[in-house]
Design a protein around this motif. Structure first.
Motif, PDB file in Angstrom:
ATOM      1  N   ARG A   1      -9.589   9.612  -5.404  1.00  0.00           N
ATOM      2  CA  ARG A   1      -8.498   9.088  -6.222  1.00  0.00           C
ATOM      3  C   ARG A   1      -7.250   8.846  -5.399  1.00  0.00           C
ATOM      4  N   ARG A   2      -6.927   9.761  -4.469  1.00  0.00           N
ATOM      5  CA  ARG A   2      -5.744   9.587  -3.637  1.00  0.00           C
ATOM      6  C   ARG A   2      -5.839   8.320  -2.793  1.00  0.00           C
ATOM      7  N   HIS A   3      -7.032   8.058  -2.255  1.00  0.00           N
ATOM      8  CA  HIS A   3      -7.198   6.855  -1.443  1.00  0.00           C
ATOM      9  C   HIS A   3      -7.109   5.590  -2.294  1.00  0.00           C
TER      10      HIS A   3
ATOM     11  N   LEU B   1      -7.444   2.684   4.873  1.00  0.00           N
ATOM     12  CA  LEU B   1      -6.333   3.617   4.717  1.00  0.00           C
ATOM     13  C   LEU B   1      -6.584   4.950   5.408  1.00  0.00           C
ATOM     14  N   SER B   2      -7.840   5.282   5.619  1.00  0.00           N
ATOM     15  CA  SER B   2      -8.164   6.564   6.254  1.00  0.00           C
ATOM     16  C   SER B   2      -7.725   6.564   7.715  1.00  0.00           C
ATOM     17  N   ASP B   3      -7.066   7.625   8.104  1.00  0.00           N
ATOM     18  CA  ASP B   3      -6.656   7.789   9.507  1.00  0.00           C
ATOM     19  C   ASP B   3      -7.836   8.359  10.293  1.00  0.00           C
ATOM     20  N   VAL B   4      -8.617   7.483  10.880  1.00  0.00           N
ATOM     21  CA  VAL B   4      -9.852   7.908  11.546  1.00  0.00           C
ATOM     22  C   VAL B   4      -9.588   8.579  12.891  1.00  0.00           C
ATOM     23  N   THR B   5      -8.309   8.724  13.273  1.00  0.00           N
ATOM     24  CA  THR B   5      -8.000   9.475  14.486  1.00  0.00           C
ATOM     25  C   THR B   5      -7.979  10.977  14.209  1.00  0.00           C
ATOM     26  N   THR B   6      -8.029  11.356  12.927  1.00  0.00           N
ATOM     27  CA  THR B   6      -8.077  12.767  12.551  1.00  0.00           C
ATOM     28  C   THR B   6      -9.478  13.115  12.052  1.00  0.00           C
TER      29      THR B   6
ATOM     30  N   MET C   1       0.822  -1.200   0.000  1.00  0.00           N
ATOM     31  CA  MET C   1       0.000   0.000   0.000  1.00  0.00           C
ATOM     32  C   MET C   1       0.863   1.261   0.000  1.00  0.00           C
ATOM     33  N   ARG C   2       0.546   2.235  -0.809  1.00  0.00           N
ATOM     34  CA  ARG C   2       1.288   3.490  -0.822  1.00  0.00           C
ATOM     35  C   ARG C   2       0.647   4.471   0.147  1.00  0.00           C
ATOM     36  N   ALA C   3       1.472   5.308   0.737  1.00  0.00           N
ATOM     37  CA  ALA C   3       0.952   6.298   1.681  1.00  0.00           C
ATOM     38  C   ALA C   3       0.135   7.344   0.936  1.00  0.00           C
ATOM     39  N   LEU C   4      -0.858   7.880   1.640  1.00  0.00           N
ATOM     40  CA  LEU C   4      -1.682   8.917   1.039  1.00  0.00           C
ATOM     41  C   LEU C   4      -0.870  10.178   0.832  1.00  0.00           C
ATOM     42  N   ASN C   5      -1.047  10.806  -0.300  1.00  0.00           N
ATOM     43  CA  ASN C   5      -0.373  12.069  -0.599  1.00  0.00           C
ATOM     44  C   ASN C   5      -1.332  13.208  -0.302  1.00  0.00           C
ATOM     45  N   PRO C   6      -1.063  14.034   0.711  1.00  0.00           N
ATOM     46  CA  PRO C   6      -1.997  15.101   1.058  1.00  0.00           C
ATOM     47  C   PRO C   6      -2.082  16.198   0.020  1.00  0.00           C
TER      48      PRO C   6
END
Length: 361
Positions: free
Chosen positions: A257-259, A152-157, A1-6
């Motif tokens: 798309r990023r996700h 992949l979503s960081d649900v802590t944010t 998995m690739r990291a999300l690009n903000p």
């Protein structure tokens, strides 16, 4: 998995504002747009048609065509060949569906010119258009791939929780991106697990169910996130962007798309992969084709039947049970049942979703 690009990639915009400003054909385009909006055509439809006709006017201006009477069938055939030979910045040709969209907008505009007596006959009436391709959707995710993308979503944010809620609604309901950005707070009933899609494609409303898991994530978003990011005047839009405003189509498309790309999937129309997945996975589990039709908002059952291929899982099961070149026969698997509509649709292609994919490009 690739990291999300903000960082969001900026897409190139279409033609500059009012290209070929001195061409009198612009006045006819403006009049056509005003007439169509007054006649009830959606703003989204007319924005698409206007961009297509604007592109055509630029082409006409380069050839000193300035009056409707100069629009002839041979000239339109030249433009059709121009679209066929055109190459995008990456060297790829326009898809057949993209060409059809551009040509259909010109046909509708010419039809209006005839109705308003600016032309004696429609030069596009007998234009031989390319046939719609019969093709599978570019990407159909497995259940495991969908779950990986969702996780992949960081649900802590705050924004990560919002993104998870959006994708859960996409996957649970199969709605289009234009339908999602139009959702209001009162359109989703979390207690009943229902969703009202207002003025969907074709300006039609539909009332559909939403799964308990998606409702739970949206409830978290409404309690923990939305009150923190909403700013200024609140028009009751359900999902807000990073600045607390209603989302645009481009913002939502880039976000999903990023996700999807972070999950290792590269495909145009990222929002639509959840629509594909919802329909395919429900069919795998025995959902009736008429229910899928209602969920997707297809006016014609044939549209749903064309793309609702029984999943590869079911086809492999039947193949293993009936093909002579097998290691062993599976008992009780693959028997024909004339009452089973799912088996009847086993060989149907996923053409409708492929066409929707092309519309997203």
């Amino acid at each position: 998995m690739r990291a999300l690009n903000p960082k969001r990639k900026r897409r190139k915009l279409g033609p500059k504002a009012n290209p070929a400003p001195g061409n009198p054909l612009h006045a006819y385009l403006h009049a056509y747009t005003d007439w169509a909006l007054a006649a009830g055509y959606s703003e989204h439809t007319m924005a698409t048609r206007r961009a297509a006709v604007l592109r055509f006017i630029v082409w006409c201006d380069e050839r000193s065509i300035t009056r409707p009477v100069e629009l002839t069938r041979p000239m339109l055939e030249r433009y059709q060949r121009h679209l066929h030979q055109h190459r995008k910045s990456n060297g790829a040709p326009l898809s057949v569906m993209a060409q059809l969209g551009l040509l259909n907008a010109i046909t509708a505009w010419c039809r209006w010119l005839v109705r308003q007596n600016h032309l004696l006959h429609n030069p596009a009436a007998d234009l031989e258009l390319p046939k719609k391709p019969k093709a599978l959707p570019k990407t159909i995710l497995t259940v495991q791939q969908v779950e990986a993308i969702l996780n992949l979503s960081d649900v802590t944010t705050l924004l990560g929780l919002r993104n998870r809620a959006i994708m859960e609604v996409f996957y649970s309901s199969g709605i289009r991106r234009m339908e999602l950005i139009g959702l209001k707070l009162y359109d989703l009933d979390i207690e009943r697990g229902t969703l009202m899609v207002r003025m969907g494609k074709g300006r039609k409303d539909r009332f559909i169910p939403v799964g308990a898991r998606a409702c739970a994530w949206v409830d978290k978003y409404l309690v923990q996130v939305r009150p923190e990011i909403v700013t200024g005047y609140d028009d009751q839009t359900l999902f807000l962007d990073d600045f607390g405003q209603p989302m645009t189509v481009r913002f939502l498309g880039d976000l999903i798309r990023r996700h999807v790309e972070a999950g290792g999937i590269t495909t145009p129309g990222a929002c639509h992969v959840f629509r594909h997945a919802m329909a395919t996975h429900m069919l795998e589990n025995g959902a009736d084709i008429r229910f899928i039709q209602a969920m997707l908002g297809h006016a014609n059952l044939e549209t749903t039947q064309i793309y609702t291929q029984v999943s590869m899982t079911k086809l492999k099961e039947i193949h293993s049970a009936t093909h002579p070149a097998r290691l062993e026969r599976l008992k009780g698997v693959g028997k024909a049942n004339p009452q089973d509509e799912t088996n009847d649709a086993a060989a149907a292609l996923l053409e409708a979703l492929a066409q929707e994919d092309d519309e997203q490009e």
